[in-house]
Write a protein that holds these residues in place. Structure first.
Motif, PDB file in Angstrom:
ATOM      1  N   ALA A   6      41.260  28.492 -31.445  1.00  0.00           N
ATOM      2  CA  ALA A   6      41.841  29.632 -32.158  1.00  0.00           C
ATOM      3  C   ALA A   6      41.206  30.928 -31.662  1.00  0.00           C
ATOM      4  O   ALA A   6      41.902  31.930 -31.438  1.00  0.00           O
ATOM      5  N   LEU A 171      48.498  25.430 -30.214  1.00  0.00           N
ATOM      6  CA  LEU A 171      48.053  26.632 -30.924  1.00  0.00           C
ATOM      7  C   LEU A 171      48.662  27.886 -30.302  1.00  0.00           C
ATOM      8  O   LEU A 171      49.120  28.780 -31.007  1.00  0.00           O
ATOM      9  N   SER A 175      51.821  30.097 -32.418  1.00  0.00           N
ATOM     10  CA  SER A 175      51.682  31.492 -32.833  1.00  0.00           C
ATOM     11  C   SER A 175      52.868  32.305 -32.337  1.00  0.00           C
ATOM     12  O   SER A 175      53.340  33.210 -33.025  1.00  0.00           O
TER      13      SER A 175
END
Length: 185
Positions: A6, A171, A175
């Protein structure tokens, strides 16, 4: 691990790409060692050609069943399309990226299957394809155990690379999907 990726994704798409490239190089190294070990094992096993006769032992139906079970290996290409806003000239480059990825990945899968079937030794009276089939998801580990020194540990490392690569890519693309959905109301 999720927090680390992240943070990498938060820093930017180029950092995410560099991280993904490093992980992919690790995966390719593991798979390369596996394939080279299998090819080396074939050298000392002159009867390996017999493992491919008959070529379709379960007929075309068996081939289609096997293809249905391996489709998961080709998941992930949607991530290329999901990240279209980050790409220069996406109309041209996204299809190119998908086809280039396929041109690179399919021969690797074929080489892995070739060395698994060719270099694995099954118990007497049992064809190699059935022997590997009995091991199901662990067939690649059985093949590695037979012809690659430390092969099972090597493939464990490769599995960790694959998992982290998938996590990083998921990830990154999720997003972008969330952003696009929020923008579209």
């Amino acid at each position: 691990v999720v927090a680390i990726f992240a943070l990498v994704n938060y820093r930017g798409s180029s950092e995410t790409g560099r991280t993904g490239n490093l992980i992919t190089l690790g995966q390719m190294l593991v798979l390369g060692i596996f394939v080279v070990s299998g090819l080396w094992a074939l050298k000392g096993f002159p009867q390996w050609q017999g493992h491919f006769t008959p070529f379709f032992p379960a007929g075309i139906g068996g081939l289609l069943t096997a293809m249905g079970l391996t489709f998961v290996a080709f998941e992930g290409y949607e991530i290329i399309a999901q990240c279209g806003e980050e790409v220069r000239n996406p109309r041209r480059n996204i299809p190119r990226a998908i086809f280039l990825a396929l041109l690179l990945v399919v021969p690797i899968y074929v080489l892995i299957a070739f060395v698994m079937l060719g270099a694995t030794k099954a118990p007497a009276g049992l064809p190699v394809w059935q022997y590997l089939g009995q091991h199901a998801e662990l067939a690649v580990l059985e093949a590695a155990r037979q012809f690659a020194p430390g092969g099972q540990v090597l493939l464990l490392l490769g599995g960790l690379f694959a998992t982290t690569s998938a996590l990083n890519a998921t990830l990154y693309s999720s997003s972008r999907v969330s952003f696009a959905m929020a923008r579209d109301d």
